[in-house]
Scaffold this motif. Sequence first.
Motif, mmCIF file in Angstrom:
data_model
loop_
_atom_site.group_PDB
_atom_site.id
_atom_site.type_symbol
_atom_site.label_atom_id
_atom_site.label_comp_id
_atom_site.label_asym_id
_atom_site.label_seq_id
_atom_site.Cartn_x
_atom_site.Cartn_y
_atom_site.Cartn_z
ATOM 1 N N LEU A 403 0.820 -1.220 0.000
ATOM 2 C CA LEU A 403 0.000 0.000 0.000
ATOM 3 C C LEU A 403 0.850 1.264 0.000
ATOM 4 O O LEU A 403 0.393 2.318 -0.457
ATOM 5 C CB LEU A 403 -0.939 -0.004 1.210
ATOM 6 N N ARG A 404 2.077 1.195 0.521
ATOM 7 C CA ARG A 404 2.956 2.360 0.481
ATOM 8 C C ARG A 404 3.237 2.775 -0.971
ATOM 9 O O ARG A 404 3.403 3.972 -1.265
ATOM 10 C CB ARG A 404 4.276 2.054 1.182
ATOM 11 N N PHE A 405 3.281 1.797 -1.894
ATOM 12 C CA PHE A 405 3.553 2.085 -3.298
ATOM 13 C C PHE A 405 2.258 2.257 -4.087
ATOM 14 O O PHE A 405 2.182 3.089 -4.987
ATOM 15 C CB PHE A 405 4.388 0.959 -3.912
ATOM 16 N N LYS A 406 1.234 1.490 -3.717
ATOM 17 C CA LYS A 406 -0.044 1.559 -4.436
ATOM 18 C C LYS A 406 -0.793 2.843 -4.126
ATOM 19 O O LYS A 406 -1.400 3.457 -5.014
ATOM 20 C CB LYS A 406 -0.906 0.347 -4.067
ATOM 21 N N GLU A 407 -0.777 3.271 -2.859
ATOM 22 C CA GLU A 407 -1.490 4.481 -2.438
ATOM 23 C C GLU A 407 -0.554 5.359 -1.600
ATOM 24 O O GLU A 407 -0.722 5.484 -0.386
ATOM 25 C CB GLU A 407 -2.737 4.120 -1.638
ATOM 26 N N PRO A 408 0.429 5.967 -2.240
ATOM 27 C CA PRO A 408 1.411 6.772 -1.475
ATOM 28 C C PRO A 408 0.787 7.990 -0.810
ATOM 29 O O PRO A 408 1.331 8.505 0.166
ATOM 30 C CB PRO A 408 2.437 7.179 -2.537
ATOM 31 N N ASN A 409 -0.338 8.483 -1.331
ATOM 32 C CA ASN A 409 -0.973 9.684 -0.784
ATOM 33 C C ASN A 409 -2.074 9.369 0.214
ATOM 34 O O ASN A 409 -2.790 10.283 0.651
ATOM 35 C CB ASN A 409 -1.543 10.531 -1.926
ATOM 36 N N LEU A 410 -2.227 8.107 0.584
ATOM 37 C CA LEU A 410 -3.222 7.749 1.585
ATOM 38 C C LEU A 410 -2.885 8.436 2.906
ATOM 39 O O LEU A 410 -1.750 8.344 3.380
ATOM 40 C CB LEU A 410 -3.232 6.225 1.784
ATOM 41 N N PRO A 411 -3.832 9.163 3.520
ATOM 42 C CA PRO A 411 -3.536 9.819 4.808
ATOM 43 C C PRO A 411 -3.120 8.789 5.861
ATOM 44 O O PRO A 411 -3.838 7.811 6.095
ATOM 45 C CB PRO A 411 -4.866 10.486 5.176
ATOM 46 N N ARG A 412 -1.975 9.007 6.467
ATOM 47 C CA ARG A 412 -1.462 8.090 7.485
ATOM 48 C C ARG A 412 -1.131 8.884 8.750
ATOM 49 O O ARG A 412 -0.024 9.418 8.881
ATOM 50 C CB ARG A 412 -0.218 7.363 6.969
ATOM 51 N N PRO A 413 -2.101 8.973 9.684
ATOM 52 C CA PRO A 413 -1.812 9.674 10.947
ATOM 53 C C PRO A 413 -0.603 9.101 11.671
ATOM 54 O O PRO A 413 0.103 9.814 12.375
ATOM 55 C CB PRO A 413 -3.100 9.456 11.758
ATOM 56 N N ILE A 414 -0.390 7.805 11.501
ATOM 57 C CA ILE A 414 0.820 7.156 12.009
ATOM 58 C C ILE A 414 1.547 6.579 10.805
ATOM 59 O O ILE A 414 0.968 5.805 10.048
ATOM 60 C CB ILE A 414 0.480 6.020 12.998
ATOM 61 N N LYS A 415 2.809 6.967 10.599
ATOM 62 C CA LYS A 415 3.572 6.452 9.463
ATOM 63 C C LYS A 415 4.897 5.902 9.973
ATOM 64 O O LYS A 415 5.738 6.647 10.472
ATOM 65 C CB LYS A 415 3.798 7.542 8.418
#
Length: 498
Positions: A403-415
């Motif tokens: 998912l880091r590559f498939k949806e790089p712009n996904l909001p991640r409050p914790i990354k």
Amino acid sequence: MGLCSKKTDEFRVQANSGSASGSSQSGSGKIELKKEITLFHGVAIIVGIIVGSGIFVSPVGILQNVKSVGLSFVLWVVCGIYNALGAVCYAELGTSIPESGGEYVYIKRAFGEIPAFICLWINFLLICPVGLAAMSLMFSVYLLQPIFPDCEIPQLGTRLLAAVILCLLIMVNCINVKWATKVQVVITISKLLALGTIICIGLYYIGKGETDSFKNSFEDSDYSAGAIALSFYSGFWAYSGWSYLNFLVDEIVNPNRNLPLAIGISMTLVIVFYLVANIAYLAVLSPAEMLLSPAVAVTFADSTMGVVRWIMPILIAISVCGTMNGTALGFSRLFYVGARNGQFPSVIAMINYKRYTPIPSLLVIMILSLLFQTSSDIFYLIEMEGFGFATVLVMVFAAQVYLRFKEPNLPRPIKLPIVLPIFLCLVSIVIVILTFVQKPNESFLALGLVAGGVVLYLIGVKWKSKPKFFLDRMGKLTVLVQKLLQVVIPDPEQVNWE
């Protein structure tokens, strides 16, 4: 699967016409699961699930493999850190994709329907009902042990009591989510009191100078890969349960804050309690005495608690009961979400319009668990459960990386650093491989059951042109269940109506 006759429109219309009231209805008139799980409830749920029979039984498994007190302590800490890191990864996924269903939702978003269904099927057939059946039988054995101190417990009595406690807990979850979480809080407090009793007695013995078990603590340690891997597997089982709160994200108040906090607080508490409890055990019992004990906490109580030693088996039974309650609470939401996505019969995606609980999902869990209780070798099934859980973890951590590559712009409050899920994925793969090496029969049987699930998926979900008589029968059955259980589709837009 995913079937529901248009006759259920009658119930769907009633659900959206204001037939129910309360905070579960949004402005559009939808019936949906309530947000009633606070930070305190979340910590109680996770601690209540993790602290089951593991700490009262598993210390023997770790010590038996590594053969030294010092190395066993190291393994307890390492296993705790590994599971805590896994929990943090789940926290990232849970706050990035704040939907109930946990690992099923993450795998579906990353890899699509078939891998997600495999995850759902493994949980449905191997992890949830087998675990509940085994835990209910363990509850029964521990509760009956004080009544039959010098003779074998009757098998029929064990199974009947196991069935009663299972049905009781399912009923509580069917009636009210608040009841289930309150039961979990009470049970969590009870099991922490049990651990606290063990710790206090152990510290008292240490204060008296009983420290022989800790001398030369790394002597005769077995550092081989096989011994450490098997010990790690025992510790991994003892810490299992940290992922279940992710199944309930839709019902958590302020999940972006409370989910990671609940995971962090509960995992810290569990690691500290487990380590100190092991020190307490060894302050009273020698390593040799521990290795001869089938349930180390009971042996501990027999050595220290005198005439009130019967209390410990009861406290262990209550502890197991808490794990059962949390398991039913979490997995019922997983199957509910799977059905909502059209991968299980649509009736499982319904909730009671008065109580706002997923009653069909809970009843399916109860029926499957009761069937597994009839097994003559429940521990054989538990070993298959371990294979299933490790397989699911491989898929989850791989999904997190993808998912880091498939949806790089996904909001991640914790990354988190991407190296962390990669590392955990590789470790989980090693665990699966070791399971095949150590338990080939159980592993290949579990693999066969998973393959059978794929066949069912192709027939039940992918086969769209089913005969009309079959669709009509399924529709009538669905309406009948709806009327009996007073359940409705909570959000029609999210359900596959084919």
